[in-house]
Each structure stands twice: as structure tokens, then as C-alpha cells.
Design an enzyme around this catalytic site. Structure first.
Site, PDB file in Angstrom:
ATOM      1  N   HIS A  18       0.860  -1.470  -0.005  1.00  0.00           N
ATOM      2  CA  HIS A  18       0.166   0.034  -0.003  1.00  0.00           C
ATOM      3  C   HIS A  18       0.970   1.290   0.001  1.00  0.00           C
ATOM      4  CE1 HIS A  18      -3.841   2.017   1.344  1.00  0.00           C
ATOM      5  NE2 HIS A  18      -3.250   2.906   1.124  1.00  0.00           N
ATOM      6  N   HIS A  68       1.144  17.535  -6.697  1.00  0.00           N
ATOM      7  CA  HIS A  68       0.933  17.431  -7.863  1.00  0.00           C
ATOM      8  C   HIS A  68       1.325  18.252  -8.916  1.00  0.00           C
ATOM      9  CE1 HIS A  68      -2.629  14.479  -7.053  1.00  0.00           C
ATOM     10  NE2 HIS A  68      -1.433  13.616  -6.991  1.00  0.00           N
ATOM     11  N   ARG A 103      -3.359  11.138 -14.096  1.00  0.00           N
ATOM     12  CA  ARG A 103      -3.454  12.632 -14.456  1.00  0.00           C
ATOM     13  C   ARG A 103      -3.587  13.148 -15.751  1.00  0.00           C
ATOM     14  NH1 ARG A 103      -0.090  15.885 -11.553  1.00  0.00           N
ATOM     15  NH2 ARG A 103       1.153  14.209 -10.854  1.00  0.00           N
ATOM     16  N   ASP A 142      -9.385   7.713  -8.025  1.00  0.00           N
ATOM     17  CA  ASP A 142      -9.902   8.789  -6.980  1.00  0.00           C
ATOM     18  C   ASP A 142     -11.381   9.041  -7.097  1.00  0.00           C
ATOM     19  OD1 ASP A 142     -10.228  11.112  -5.692  1.00  0.00           O
ATOM     20  OD2 ASP A 142      -8.225  12.165  -6.237  1.00  0.00           O
ATOM     21  N   HIS A 202      -9.446   1.425  -0.632  1.00  0.00           N
ATOM     22  CA  HIS A 202      -9.609   1.964   0.890  1.00  0.00           C
ATOM     23  C   HIS A 202     -11.128   1.819   1.157  1.00  0.00           C
ATOM     24  CE1 HIS A 202      -5.911   3.722  -0.659  1.00  0.00           C
ATOM     25  NE2 HIS A 202      -5.903   4.462   0.377  1.00  0.00           N
ATOM     26  N   GLU A 205     -12.207   4.289   5.960  1.00  0.00           N
ATOM     27  CA  GLU A 205     -10.981   4.940   6.738  1.00  0.00           C
ATOM     28  C   GLU A 205     -11.483   6.037   7.730  1.00  0.00           C
ATOM     29  OE1 GLU A 205      -8.835   6.682   3.249  1.00  0.00           O
ATOM     30  OE2 GLU A 205      -7.293   7.570   4.553  1.00  0.00           O
ATOM     31  N   ASP A 287       1.807   3.614   3.185  1.00  0.00           N
ATOM     32  CA  ASP A 287       0.658   4.680   2.577  1.00  0.00           C
ATOM     33  C   ASP A 287       1.363   5.735   1.850  1.00  0.00           C
ATOM     34  OD1 ASP A 287      -1.760   5.240   2.252  1.00  0.00           O
ATOM     35  OD2 ASP A 287      -2.423   6.276   4.117  1.00  0.00           O
ATOM     36  N   ASP A 288       2.111   6.564   2.604  1.00  0.00           N
ATOM     37  CA  ASP A 288       2.704   7.832   1.920  1.00  0.00           C
ATOM     38  C   ASP A 288       4.067   7.972   2.783  1.00  0.00           C
ATOM     39  OD1 ASP A 288       0.586   8.824   0.002  1.00  0.00           O
ATOM     40  OD2 ASP A 288      -0.530   8.579   2.147  1.00  0.00           O
TER      41      ASP A 288
HETATM   42  C1  ZJS Z   1      -4.196  12.335   3.332  1.00  0.00           C
HETATM   43  C2  ZJS Z   1      -4.124  11.163   4.183  1.00  0.00           C
HETATM   44  C3  ZJS Z   1      -4.926  11.150   5.459  1.00  0.00           C
HETATM   45  C4  ZJS Z   1      -3.508  10.182   3.626  1.00  0.00           C
HETATM   46  C5  ZJS Z   1      -3.528   8.847   3.874  1.00  0.00           C
HETATM   47  N1  ZJS Z   1      -4.908   8.076   3.484  1.00  0.00           N
HETATM   48  C6  ZJS Z   1      -5.337   8.140   1.851  1.00  0.00           C
HETATM   49  N2  ZJS Z   1      -6.412   7.855   1.967  1.00  0.00           N
HETATM   50  C7  ZJS Z   1      -6.949   7.869   0.857  1.00  0.00           C
HETATM   51  N3  ZJS Z   1      -6.408   8.415  -0.392  1.00  0.00           N
HETATM   52  C8  ZJS Z   1      -5.181   8.739  -0.314  1.00  0.00           C
HETATM   53  C9  ZJS Z   1      -4.359   8.693   0.928  1.00  0.00           C
HETATM   54  N4  ZJS Z   1      -3.120   8.781   0.517  1.00  0.00           N
HETATM   55  C10 ZJS Z   1      -2.984   8.986  -0.624  1.00  0.00           C
HETATM   56  N5  ZJS Z   1      -4.083   8.905  -1.099  1.00  0.00           N
HETATM   57  C11 ZJS Z   1      -4.484   9.009  -2.667  1.00  0.00           C
HETATM   58  O1  ZJS Z   1      -3.121   9.069  -3.338  1.00  0.00           O
HETATM   59  C12 ZJS Z   1      -2.998  10.289  -4.001  1.00  0.00           C
HETATM   60  C13 ZJS Z   1      -1.700  10.737  -4.233  1.00  0.00           C
HETATM   61  O2  ZJS Z   1      -0.836   9.765  -5.141  1.00  0.00           O
HETATM   62  P1  ZJS Z   1      -0.921   9.658  -6.623  1.00  0.00           P
HETATM   63  O3  ZJS Z   1      -1.068  11.042  -7.147  1.00  0.00           O
HETATM   64  O4  ZJS Z   1      -2.095   8.763  -7.022  1.00  0.00           O
HETATM   65  O5  ZJS Z   1       0.283   8.785  -7.018  1.00  0.00           O
HETATM   66  C14 ZJS Z   1      -3.890  11.364  -3.312  1.00  0.00           C
HETATM   67  O6  ZJS Z   1      -4.162  12.333  -4.440  1.00  0.00           O
HETATM   68  C15 ZJS Z   1      -4.818  10.555  -2.995  1.00  0.00           C
HETATM   69  O7  ZJS Z   1      -5.933  10.306  -4.207  1.00  0.00           O
HETATM   70 ZN    ZN Z   2      -3.864   4.947   1.027  1.00  0.00          ZN
END
Ligand code: ZJS
Ligand code: ZN
Length: 348
Positions: A18, A68, A103, A142, A202, A205, A287-288
Site C-alpha cells: 500500500h 501534483h 492525471r 480517485d 480504501h 477510513e 501509505d505515503d
Molecule cells: C491524506 C491522508 C490522510 C493520507 C492517507 N490516506 C489516504 N486515503 C485516501 N487516499 C489517499 C491517501 N493517501 C494518498 N491517497 C491518494 O493518493 C493520491 C496521491 O498519490 P498519486 O497521485 O495517486 O500517486 C492522493 O491524491 C489520494 O487520491
Molecule cells: Zn492509502
């Protein structure tokens, strides 16, 4: 905090299931992007949440808008994807499923298909460079963008699943959980499933998603992201728990992410414990890792210290993640063999 991770957790072979591409961009790579785009006037404090800090969910999603802006060309995308893959490999991740939302950037001519092709190209280049990690790609929907975009994304994912030599394996459903409803996206997700794409969604959450989770479980998904509010103690329900358990749907759990974005009060209160004690498949994930200043080895160490897991238990967690992946069976077997070799080296 990174340097505080003990060698055992770094050396432990790991599976990351993830990881959002843009949210995984490290501070070093962000610096490079910020320097290259001074006209955007972006400060570091806008792109990362440091240790000990917390933000609301809304504030966290604002961070992605900034990120972004920084990644708006094919060149940027190729660079960040390769950097993220390299960093995961350096952290001992041997199998990675990256997810990202295609995107359009009209200014630079980036299209959704070029977006997906560029991520695939980065994955291929890393393979050619012999970076010791197997990388797959989940194309993300998204939820904010509604059913039509979801259907379009499924079509893109299907096309690349058929033409990417097994790199595209599935889809993710993510985005701000307070926006949109899963019922509108159900037909697209069903279509994805029917054409052989795996689903990592997801779910729950935030608390308000109970009804949506019931609905999504009818698909059913192949894995659940977070599932923070599934169980009754936090406002979910036994019906949800039963369905998840009956279908043995693995949970992707991201401790630091949940604490920093305040959906979970403290590490001790994380729902990892609830599901782990049930013997349900739980996979630790980041996650991130860029936004939340963490790494997968750090997440393993945090889980071990918070819940009193010994090295054997930590090992089992990491090994079990192999079976929860969307890799073909033959790849899973190879990974199991590698894990067995590592085990004798690590002595645990
Ligand atoms: C902000 C937060 C609470 C993060 C953890 N929980 C999350 N919940 C839902 N979607 C997420 C989360 N973290 C990242 N994303 C998704 O991943 C995207 C960023 O990665 P990418 O551009 O898809 O490559 C975000 O714009 C969002 O759509
Ligand atoms: Zn996530």
C-alpha cells in the site's frame, strides 16, 4: 527518525502493498523538484509532515495538491517513480505494489495513458538496472472524480494489464473518503473485477463509511486499505467483521499514516491489534512514506515495539504479506524461497 531503525528491521525482507506514488516521494526528491520549479514558490513544510506533527484529513489532502503541481511532466514522473522504487529497495523491500492515479496535465501534454506508460517505463528501467525489487502497478481511481472517470480508468487499467507483461495487476480506490459514495463507483469496480484486475480498496477510513463498506464487500475486494472503522468497538459492526473474516480479505495497515492524519488516536489504539489477535491477515504498509516521513522498516519496528512482537512474530508478518500480494503464484513461490534463505542469514 529513519536512522533510529534497528538493523533487524532494515535487513528483514519486506513486501510493500500500500504505497501511493506521489505520497511516497522522499524529502530529497522533493527538494530536487522544488529547486527545479522556483516559480511555484513551494516550501518544504507544505509537502511533508514531520515526526510528532499531526494534520487533519483535509490538511493531508491539501498536501497532495501541492505535490501534483511539482510533478507535472513525464520527465518528473519517470524521475520520482525510479527514486521511490530505489528507496524502497534500499529499505529492504523486495516486492512492491505501487499505486497511482493517472492525471492529465494540459500545460505539459501529459495524458492519462502517457502517465500509466511512464510509470511502467520507470518500473522497466529499474528492472534493467538490476535493482533488487519486483515492482507491480495498481492503477488508482480517485473517488472524488465520479463514475465516468472511474470507468475510463478501468478501461485504461485493463488495456495495460494486457500489454505490460504483468506489471499492471490491479486497481486501487482512494482519495478523500469524505467525498463521493462507493455506490456510484460499484459498476466500474465490478467491471474491473470481471476483466481480471485485482481490487485493493480504501474502506472505512472514516466512520461515516459503514454503509459504503457493506456495499463494497459484495464485490468483494481482494484487499482492504485501512479498514479503521470496520469493527464495532469504533462504530463499525459485527456484520462487517464477519464478512471480512469469512472472505479472508487481507487488511493493509498503515500505523503512522493513521496517527498523523488523526483517524487513530495513538499507536496503542491502532486496529492492528484487534485484527492481529483474531489471526486475520494483516499487512504493514507505509501509505505515503514521503508525506508521513516514515519507511516500511520503521513501521515494522513501531508495530513490534507497540504490540510487543518478538522477531519471530515480525518475521511471520513479513512472510505472510507475500500471500496477500497480487503477484502470480510462481512469483509468490520464488519470494517464499528467498524469504527462507534470508531467514537462515538473519537467524530469527
Ligand atoms: C491524506 C491522508 C490522510 C493520507 C492517507 N490516506 C489516504 N486515503 C485516501 N487516499 C489517499 C491517501 N493517501 C494518498 N491517497 C491518494 O493518493 C493520491 C496521491 O498519490 P498519486 O497521485 O495517486 O500517486 C492522493 O491524491 C489520494 O487520491
Ligand atoms: Zn492509502
Amino acid at each position: 527518525m529513519e536512522e533510529e531503525v534497528e538493523p533487524f528491521y532494515r535487513e528483514l525482507p519486506k513486501v510493500e502493498l500500500h504505497a501511493h506514488l506521489t505520497g511516497s516521494v522522499s524529502v530529497a526528491t522533493m527538494k530536487q523538484l522544488i529547486t527545479g520549479k522556483p516559480h511555484l514558490n513551494i516550501k518544504h513544510s507544505m509537502t511533508t509532515i514531520r515526526k510528532g506533527q499531526q494534520r487533519t484529513l483535509d490538511e493531508c489532502f491539501e498536501v497532495f495538491k501541492v505535490l501534483h503541481q511539482l510533478v507535472d511532466t513525464e520527465e518528473d514522473l519517470l524521475m520520482i517513480t525510479k527514486a521511490v522504487i530505489r528507496e524502497f529497495a534500499e529499505d529492504g523491500v523486495r516486492y512492491l505494489e505501487l499505486r497511482s492515479t493517472p492525471r492529465v496535465e494540459t500545460k505539459t501534454g501529459l495524458t492519462k495513458r502517457r502517465y500509466v506508460e511512464t510509470v511502467i517505463e520507470a518500473i522497466r528501467q529499474c528492472k534493467e538496472e538490476d535493482i533488487d525489487i519486483d515492482v507491480r502497478f495498481l492503477v488508482a481511481v480517485d473517488r472524488r472524480n465520479g463514475p465516468e472517470v472511474a470507468l475510463e480508468t478501468v478501461k485504461i487499467a485493463e488495456d495495460y494489464m494486457l500489454s505490460s507483461d504483468g506489471i499492471v495487476v490491479g486497481m486501487d480506490l482512494s482519495g478523500d473518503p469524505t467525498i463521493g459514495h462507493g455506490k456510484d463507483l460499484l459498476p466500474a469496480l465490478q467491471k474491473a473485477r470481471n476483466c481480471g484486475l485485482k481490487l485493493a480498496l480504501h474502506m472505512s477510513e472514516v466512520l461515516s463509511q459503514k454503509e459504503e463498506s457493506e456495499l463494497l464487500l459484495t464485490l468483494p475486494p481482494d484487499r482492504i486499505g485501512h479498514g479503521t472503522f470496520l469493527h464495532p468497538e469504533v462504530g463499525g459492526s459485527m456484520s462487517l467483521v464477519h464478512k471480512v473474516r469469512q472472505q479472508n480479505i487481507p487488511l493493509e495497515l498503515c500505523l503512522t499514516s493513521n496517527i498523523m492524519s488523526k483517524t487513530v488516536e495513538s499507536y496503542e489504539k491502532h486496529h492492528f491489534l484487534y485484527w492481529y489477535q483474531l489471526g486475520h491477515p494483516c499487512v504493514l504498509c507505509t501509505d505515503d512514506k514521503g508525506v508521513f516521513s516514515t519507511s516500511l522498516s520503521q513501521e515494522y519496528q513501531l508495530a513490534a515495539s507497540t504490540f510487543g512482537l518478538d522477531q519471530e512474530a515480525v518475521w511471520m508478518l513479513s512472510q505472510q504479506a507475500i500471500n496477500c500480494s497480487f503477484a502470480p503464484e510462481a512469483v509468490k513461490e520464488q519470494l517464499q524461497q528467498r524469504w527462507a534463505e534470508y531467514k537462515s542469514q538473519l537467524n530469527c
